[in-house]
Design a protein around this motif. Structure first.
Motif, PDB file in Angstrom:
ATOM      1  N   MET A 215      12.349   8.684  -1.943  1.00  0.00           N
ATOM      2  CA  MET A 215      12.021   7.715  -2.911  1.00  0.00           C
ATOM      3  C   MET A 215      11.947   6.547  -1.992  1.00  0.00           C
ATOM      4  N   ILE A 216      13.157   6.181  -1.278  1.00  0.00           N
ATOM      5  CA  ILE A 216      13.130   5.235  -0.472  1.00  0.00           C
ATOM      6  C   ILE A 216      11.990   4.835   0.452  1.00  0.00           C
ATOM      7  N   ILE A 217      11.747   6.213   1.239  1.00  0.00           N
ATOM      8  CA  ILE A 217      10.747   6.134   2.097  1.00  0.00           C
ATOM      9  C   ILE A 217       9.307   6.185   1.552  1.00  0.00           C
ATOM     10  N   HIS A 218       9.100   6.708  -0.064  1.00  0.00           N
ATOM     11  CA  HIS A 218       7.951   6.586  -0.455  1.00  0.00           C
ATOM     12  C   HIS A 218       7.660   5.094  -0.778  1.00  0.00           C
ATOM     13  N   HIS A 219       8.790   4.203  -1.376  1.00  0.00           N
ATOM     14  CA  HIS A 219       8.555   2.908  -1.700  1.00  0.00           C
ATOM     15  C   HIS A 219       8.258   2.045  -0.522  1.00  0.00           C
ATOM     16  N   ILE A 220       8.857   2.153   0.514  1.00  0.00           N
ATOM     17  CA  ILE A 220       8.648   1.339   1.941  1.00  0.00           C
ATOM     18  C   ILE A 220       7.033   1.679   2.058  1.00  0.00           C
ATOM     19  N   VAL A 221       6.757   3.029   2.256  1.00  0.00           N
ATOM     20  CA  VAL A 221       5.248   3.261   2.699  1.00  0.00           C
ATOM     21  C   VAL A 221       4.317   2.770   1.715  1.00  0.00           C
ATOM     22  N   THR A 222       4.748   2.847   0.358  1.00  0.00           N
ATOM     23  CA  THR A 222       3.807   2.053  -0.511  1.00  0.00           C
ATOM     24  C   THR A 222       3.712   0.681  -0.604  1.00  0.00           C
ATOM     25  N   ILE A 223       4.595   0.216  -0.082  1.00  0.00           N
ATOM     26  CA  ILE A 223       4.750  -1.443   0.224  1.00  0.00           C
ATOM     27  C   ILE A 223       3.924  -1.855   1.337  1.00  0.00           C
ATOM     28  N   LEU A 224       4.043  -0.951   2.585  1.00  0.00           N
ATOM     29  CA  LEU A 224       3.495  -1.115   3.555  1.00  0.00           C
ATOM     30  C   LEU A 224       1.876  -1.105   3.577  1.00  0.00           C
ATOM     31  N   LEU A 225       1.592  -0.013   2.631  1.00  0.00           N
ATOM     32  CA  LEU A 225       0.278   0.342   2.486  1.00  0.00           C
ATOM     33  C   LEU A 225      -0.506  -0.894   1.670  1.00  0.00           C
ATOM     34  N   ILE A 226       0.176  -1.471   0.591  1.00  0.00           N
ATOM     35  CA  ILE A 226      -0.460  -2.278  -0.183  1.00  0.00           C
ATOM     36  C   ILE A 226      -0.435  -3.629   0.678  1.00  0.00           C
ATOM     37  N   TYR A 227       0.341  -3.933   1.559  1.00  0.00           N
ATOM     38  CA  TYR A 227       0.497  -5.103   2.311  1.00  0.00           C
ATOM     39  C   TYR A 227      -0.809  -5.046   3.314  1.00  0.00           C
ATOM     40  N   PHE A 228      -0.695  -3.981   4.086  1.00  0.00           N
ATOM     41  CA  PHE A 228      -1.917  -3.891   5.195  1.00  0.00           C
ATOM     42  C   PHE A 228      -3.272  -3.730   4.552  1.00  0.00           C
ATOM     43  N   SER A 229      -3.392  -3.175   3.294  1.00  0.00           N
ATOM     44  CA  SER A 229      -4.731  -3.027   2.849  1.00  0.00           C
ATOM     45  C   SER A 229      -5.121  -4.452   2.277  1.00  0.00           C
ATOM     46  N   TRP A 230      -4.025  -5.215   1.786  1.00  0.00           N
ATOM     47  CA  TRP A 230      -4.403  -6.616   1.470  1.00  0.00           C
ATOM     48  C   TRP A 230      -4.744  -7.366   2.711  1.00  0.00           C
ATOM     49  N   ALA A 231      -3.967  -7.405   3.886  1.00  0.00           N
ATOM     50  CA  ALA A 231      -4.176  -7.989   4.835  1.00  0.00           C
ATOM     51  C   ALA A 231      -5.600  -7.723   5.629  1.00  0.00           C
ATOM     52  N   ASN A 233      -8.293  -6.699   3.784  1.00  0.00           N
ATOM     53  CA  ASN A 233      -9.127  -6.793   2.578  1.00  0.00           C
ATOM     54  C   ASN A 233     -10.002  -5.401   2.436  1.00  0.00           C
ATOM     55  N   PHE A 234      -9.087  -4.431   2.228  1.00  0.00           N
ATOM     56  CA  PHE A 234      -9.462  -3.274   1.724  1.00  0.00           C
ATOM     57  C   PHE A 234      -9.107  -3.129   0.430  1.00  0.00           C
ATOM     58  N   VAL A 235      -9.133  -4.249  -0.477  1.00  0.00           N
ATOM     59  CA  VAL A 235      -8.674  -4.395  -1.719  1.00  0.00           C
ATOM     60  C   VAL A 235      -9.329  -3.580  -2.614  1.00  0.00           C
ATOM     61  N   ARG A 236     -10.734  -3.598  -2.416  1.00  0.00           N
ATOM     62  CA  ARG A 236     -11.482  -2.758  -3.424  1.00  0.00           C
ATOM     63  C   ARG A 236     -10.884  -1.459  -3.741  1.00  0.00           C
ATOM     64  N   VAL A 237     -11.175  -0.808  -2.501  1.00  0.00           N
ATOM     65  CA  VAL A 237     -10.629   0.579  -2.508  1.00  0.00           C
ATOM     66  C   VAL A 237      -9.190   0.804  -2.755  1.00  0.00           C
ATOM     67  N   GLY A 238      -8.302  -0.290  -2.451  1.00  0.00           N
ATOM     68  CA  GLY A 238      -7.058   0.011  -2.743  1.00  0.00           C
ATOM     69  C   GLY A 238      -6.750  -0.328  -4.169  1.00  0.00           C
ATOM     70  N   SER A 239      -7.648  -1.135  -5.040  1.00  0.00           N
ATOM     71  CA  SER A 239      -7.140  -1.218  -6.206  1.00  0.00           C
ATOM     72  C   SER A 239      -7.672  -0.082  -7.004  1.00  0.00           C
ATOM     73  N   LEU A 240      -8.492   0.949  -6.554  1.00  0.00           N
ATOM     74  CA  LEU A 240      -8.919   2.011  -7.136  1.00  0.00           C
ATOM     75  C   LEU A 240      -7.747   3.048  -6.998  1.00  0.00           C
ATOM     76  N   VAL A 241      -7.137   3.107  -5.756  1.00  0.00           N
ATOM     77  CA  VAL A 241      -5.905   3.927  -5.504  1.00  0.00           C
ATOM     78  C   VAL A 241      -4.899   3.625  -6.331  1.00  0.00           C
ATOM     79  N   ILE A 242      -4.618   2.380  -6.839  1.00  0.00           N
ATOM     80  CA  ILE A 242      -3.499   1.957  -7.774  1.00  0.00           C
ATOM     81  C   ILE A 242      -3.913   2.522  -9.011  1.00  0.00           C
ATOM     82  N   VAL A 243      -4.909   2.330  -9.807  1.00  0.00           N
ATOM     83  CA  VAL A 243      -5.207   2.568 -10.991  1.00  0.00           C
ATOM     84  C   VAL A 243      -5.192   4.195 -11.042  1.00  0.00           C
TER      85      VAL A 243
END
Length: 390
Positions: A215-231, A233-243
């Motif tokens: 779970m620690i690895i999962h949370h770190i990977v999730t945080i990095l994915l959100i950070y990099f997708s934001w950086a 601007n893959f935010v549109r597809v990222g928002s679909l993944v989140i929902v």
């Protein structure tokens, strides 16, 4: 030092890797106040919000959920008293409860305890490391609250967005895609939540689950994915993944809460809803809608570059995990059909090895000394002189 930091920064944020030939970092600078492109520094606020969520969670659980659990018939785990022994503690951390025979003989000589007494000590120490049902009830209530709110808010934020209905719009106009306030808040909220989960696991004492490291690895990977997708601007597809990923989680949380409060019928109904939403969202919608947009439709609008393989590789791995977890979930459903009940929480060490009632019964039958001991109730430890309660 400044030149070294600059070199490291340029290496990490290499334009050719993250953006390819179609964009540059300066493309995310907007001179129009009404147009906003993602700025990585703005997501750094998620760390502060994540810390705030930890305190909000503590307040929510102690003020609302603990009384609710008591009202529904739940009881706090009885305090477990354990004689302090640095030697036995070190052996426990090394072997857990499975002590080799030679090591056991050495302990008998060094502690003046019998083998049976050492086994009892190890059993009680093992129980101390397990979260109580009340603790898990509170934990699930927090997940239920967040995921329900996040899914509803995410659906609200995306409802009028063109890429929700026609996913090729995730890439039309990239990288210069404006991000409105609703999507910004969705990203900040989701990232902050995973920071708070990471903080809760890392800084939680005397609390273990079988998949704690995962779970620690999962949370770190999730945080990095959100950070990099934001950086990027893959935010549109990222928002679909989140929902998509927030859809099924509330049903699992409320099913577990019903299990902990011994409402078996409600547990099975909620678990059935979880299976339905899980398979719909993770096995059908995610690969056919989100992965298709991320891995296939992107080619009509964006030139392939290294970050494409980075993001889609992780998203494909996530889909493989979905398939593995679906097998586990369906095995539990099969258990219900064959045995007639859902027997255990698959992620809980205490449920998979010992039932809560059997733990209490076994611990209560063990002799408790009058020396200074360590007591643990619901994952919080303290050292104090204690005696057995009457």
């Amino acid at each position: 030092m400044a030149s070294i930091w600059s070199s490291v920064h340029d290496f990490i944020w290499n334009e050719e890797f993250w953006l390819g030939d179609d964009a540059q970092w300066k493309d995310f600078e907007s001179s129009d106040p009404s147009v906003y492109y993602p700025q990585l520094r703005h997501m750094n606020w998620s760390i502060i919000v994540g810390v705030a969520l930890v305190f909000v969670r503590m307040l929510y659980e102690n003020v609302l959920i603990t009384p609710l659990g008591h009202f529904m018939g739940m009881k706090e785990r009885k305090p477990i008293y354990l004689l302090e022994s640095p030697l036995l503690e070190s052996v426990y951390k090394k072997y857990r409860s499975k002590i080799p025979h030679d090591e056991m003989k050495r302990l008998v000589k060094q502690t003046d305890m019998t083998e049976r007494q050492i086994q009892r000590w190890m059993f009680k120490r093992k129980v101390l490391a397990m979260p109580s049902s009340m603790y898990k009830f509170r934990e699930c209530s927090w997940h239920l609250l967040f995921y329900t709110f996040a899914f509803c808010y995410g659906l609200y934020a995306l409802w009028d967005k063109p890429w929700l209905w026609v996913t090729v719009n995730c890439w039309v106009g990239w990288p210069k895609q404006h991000i409105d306030t609703e999507i910004f808040v969705l990203y900040l909220l989701e990232l902050s939540f995973y920071w708070s989960l990471l903080f809760a696991i890392v800084f939680q004492r005397d609390y273990q689950k079988k998949d704690k490291t995962e779970m620690i690895i999962h949370h770190i990977v999730t945080i990095l994915l959100i950070y990099f997708s934001w950086a990027c601007n893959f935010v549109r597809v990222g928002s679909l993944v989140i929902v998509v990923h927030d859809l099924a989680d509330p049903w699992l949380s409320i099913a577990k809460m019903a299990k902990y409060t011994k409402h078996q019928t409600a547990c099975e109904i909620f678990f059935a809803m979880f299976i339905l939403t899980w398979i719909t969202s993770r096995i059908f919608i995610y690969p056919l809608w989100v992965l298709n947009a991320s891995a296939v439709e992107i080619h009509d609008y964006v030139t392939t570059f290294p970050a494409y393989w980075f993001f889609n590789g992780l998203l494909i791995v996530l889909q493989l995990l979905h398939i593995m977890w679906t097998y586990i979930i369906l095995s539990i459903a099969f258990q219900k059909l064959t045995i007639g009940t859902i027997e255990k929480d698959i992620r809980s060490e205490s449920d998979s090895e010992l039932s809560e009632s059997s733990e209490d019964a076994k611990v209560d039958s063990l002799p408790i000394g009058k020396q200074p001991c360590t007591s643990v109730t619901n994952g919080i430890s303290s050292s104090q002189p204690v005696t057995k309660r009457k």
